[in-house]
Motif scaffolding. Sequence first.
Motif, short mmCIF file in Angstrom:
data_model
loop_
_atom_site.label_atom_id
_atom_site.label_comp_id
_atom_site.label_asym_id
_atom_site.label_seq_id
_atom_site.Cartn_x
_atom_site.Cartn_y
_atom_site.Cartn_z
N ILE A 22 -15.21 -36.66 -16.35
CA ILE A 22 -15.20 -36.55 -14.89
C ILE A 22 -16.31 -37.44 -14.35
O ILE A 22 -17.48 -37.26 -14.68
CB ILE A 22 -15.39 -35.08 -14.44
N ILE A 23 -15.90 -38.43 -13.57
CA ILE A 23 -16.83 -39.47 -13.11
C ILE A 23 -17.10 -39.31 -11.63
O ILE A 23 -16.17 -39.12 -10.83
CB ILE A 23 -16.25 -40.87 -13.40
N ASP A 24 -18.37 -39.38 -11.25
CA ASP A 24 -18.77 -39.34 -9.85
C ASP A 24 -18.58 -40.74 -9.26
O ASP A 24 -19.26 -41.68 -9.68
CB ASP A 24 -20.23 -38.92 -9.74
N PRO A 25 -17.66 -40.93 -8.31
CA PRO A 25 -17.41 -42.29 -7.79
C PRO A 25 -18.59 -42.85 -6.99
O PRO A 25 -18.66 -44.06 -6.78
CB PRO A 25 -16.17 -42.10 -6.90
N LYS A 26 -19.50 -41.99 -6.54
CA LYS A 26 -20.66 -42.47 -5.78
C LYS A 26 -21.69 -43.13 -6.69
O LYS A 26 -22.30 -44.13 -6.34
CB LYS A 26 -21.28 -41.32 -5.01
N THR A 27 -21.88 -42.55 -7.86
CA THR A 27 -22.87 -43.09 -8.79
C THR A 27 -22.23 -43.85 -9.94
O THR A 27 -22.93 -44.56 -10.67
CB THR A 27 -23.72 -41.95 -9.38
N MET A 28 -20.93 -43.67 -10.13
CA MET A 28 -20.18 -44.24 -11.25
C MET A 28 -20.79 -43.83 -12.58
O MET A 28 -20.84 -44.59 -13.55
CB MET A 28 -20.07 -45.75 -11.14
N LYS A 29 -21.25 -42.57 -12.62
CA LYS A 29 -21.77 -42.00 -13.85
C LYS A 29 -20.96 -40.76 -14.19
O LYS A 29 -20.44 -40.07 -13.31
CB LYS A 29 -23.25 -41.65 -13.72
N ALA A 30 -20.88 -40.47 -15.49
CA ALA A 30 -20.14 -39.30 -15.93
C ALA A 30 -20.85 -38.03 -15.45
O ALA A 30 -22.05 -37.85 -15.69
CB ALA A 30 -20.00 -39.30 -17.44
N SER A 31 -20.10 -37.17 -14.78
CA SER A 31 -20.66 -35.91 -14.30
C SER A 31 -20.44 -34.78 -15.30
O SER A 31 -21.11 -33.76 -15.24
CB SER A 31 -20.00 -35.53 -12.96
N GLY A 32 -19.53 -34.97 -16.22
CA GLY A 32 -19.26 -33.97 -17.23
C GLY A 32 -18.06 -34.37 -18.05
O GLY A 32 -17.31 -35.29 -17.69
N THR A 33 -17.87 -33.69 -19.17
CA THR A 33 -16.74 -33.97 -20.05
C THR A 33 -16.10 -32.67 -20.51
O THR A 33 -16.72 -31.61 -20.50
CB THR A 33 -17.16 -34.78 -21.29
N ILE A 34 -14.84 -32.79 -20.88
CA ILE A 34 -14.10 -31.70 -21.50
C ILE A 34 -13.67 -32.19 -22.87
O ILE A 34 -12.90 -33.15 -22.98
CB ILE A 34 -12.87 -31.30 -20.66
N ASN A 35 -14.16 -31.56 -23.91
CA ASN A 35 -13.89 -31.99 -25.28
C ASN A 35 -12.45 -31.67 -25.66
O ASN A 35 -12.01 -30.52 -25.52
CB ASN A 35 -14.87 -31.31 -26.23
N LEU A 36 -11.73 -32.65 -26.15
CA LEU A 36 -10.35 -32.46 -26.59
C LEU A 36 -10.23 -32.30 -28.10
O LEU A 36 -9.12 -32.12 -28.60
CB LEU A 36 -9.48 -33.63 -26.13
N GLY A 37 -11.35 -32.35 -28.80
CA GLY A 37 -11.31 -32.20 -30.25
C GLY A 37 -10.49 -33.30 -30.89
O GLY A 37 -10.62 -34.48 -30.57
N ASN A 38 -9.60 -32.91 -31.79
CA ASN A 38 -8.77 -33.89 -32.51
C ASN A 38 -7.42 -34.12 -31.83
O ASN A 38 -6.59 -34.83 -32.36
CB ASN A 38 -8.54 -33.42 -33.94
N LEU A 39 -7.20 -33.49 -30.67
CA LEU A 39 -5.94 -33.66 -29.97
C LEU A 39 -5.88 -35.02 -29.29
O LEU A 39 -6.85 -35.45 -28.66
CB LEU A 39 -5.75 -32.56 -28.93
N LEU A 40 -4.75 -35.69 -29.41
CA LEU A 40 -4.58 -37.01 -28.79
C LEU A 40 -3.66 -36.88 -27.59
O LEU A 40 -2.46 -36.61 -27.75
CB LEU A 40 -4.00 -38.01 -29.79
N PRO A 41 -4.18 -37.05 -26.38
CA PRO A 41 -3.33 -36.94 -25.19
C PRO A 41 -2.40 -38.13 -25.05
O PRO A 41 -2.74 -39.25 -25.41
CB PRO A 41 -4.34 -36.89 -24.05
N LYS A 42 -1.21 -37.86 -24.51
CA LYS A 42 -0.26 -38.92 -24.22
C LYS A 42 -0.28 -39.32 -22.76
O LYS A 42 -0.08 -40.49 -22.42
CB LYS A 42 1.15 -38.47 -24.61
#
Length: 238
Positions: free
Chosen positions: A48-68
């Motif tokens: 999740i990226i803050d468009p004002k600072t263009m820095k990551a605000s947080g992440t959600i770990n997906l583990g070994n799952l590969l999203p399509k």
Amino acid sequence: TTNANAISTSNVKGLTEMHRLEKISVITLAWTPDGKWIVDTGAKAITIIDPKTMKASGTINLGNLLPKSSVVTSDSQQVVTLFSNQIKFYSLEERKEIRSIPFLGGGANSIAISSDMKTIALGMLDNKVQLHSAADGSMIDQLSSNYGGWSVAFSPDGTQVAAGTSQGALMWETATGTWLPIATGQNSLIKSLAFSHDGKLLAGGGNGLIYLWDAIGGDEVAILKGTFSVVNCLMFSP
């Protein structure tokens, strides 16, 4: 088309890089509808990226799952992500998984969710689009085509669903499954789709081309040609 600040084929060469996020995987990228976040779904995490600072605000770990594929809900609260055998819902505020529903059919390539968040559309590689209940994953309808689905999109009011295939774009009435004709582009690969925010236009990205169709009658409005190659993703400005 009326926004002078919008990116277009005529001004794209004037773009200047302002910030770069290094070592970040990108499978799908989207703004939340409220403009608060940029959501990147990658190979190992949703960032999740803050468009004002263009820095990551947080992440959600997906583990070994590969999203399509993934899509942000209309209320800007969740990101719905397609994996090979399941669909997962993640909270953007809480940065965690909320729930998941099984998808046992296999072969899904793309995902969309209606604005009322009740119906999920899946673009299938084996020549169809499936509509599923977002509540429990049960199948509502199966919309057949002659070619596999690369992309899928709902109109803003949810009354239409469109699919991009290796041989043009297809469109149906969501409630009845009635096929709606699209005039041109049947010989083109359509890898990305987007409805305009007022629901009047459907854009389809192909190989070096972007088609614009009247979403009501299916007539061609314009073909945009640029210096780009295959258009894997496209969006309308607000």
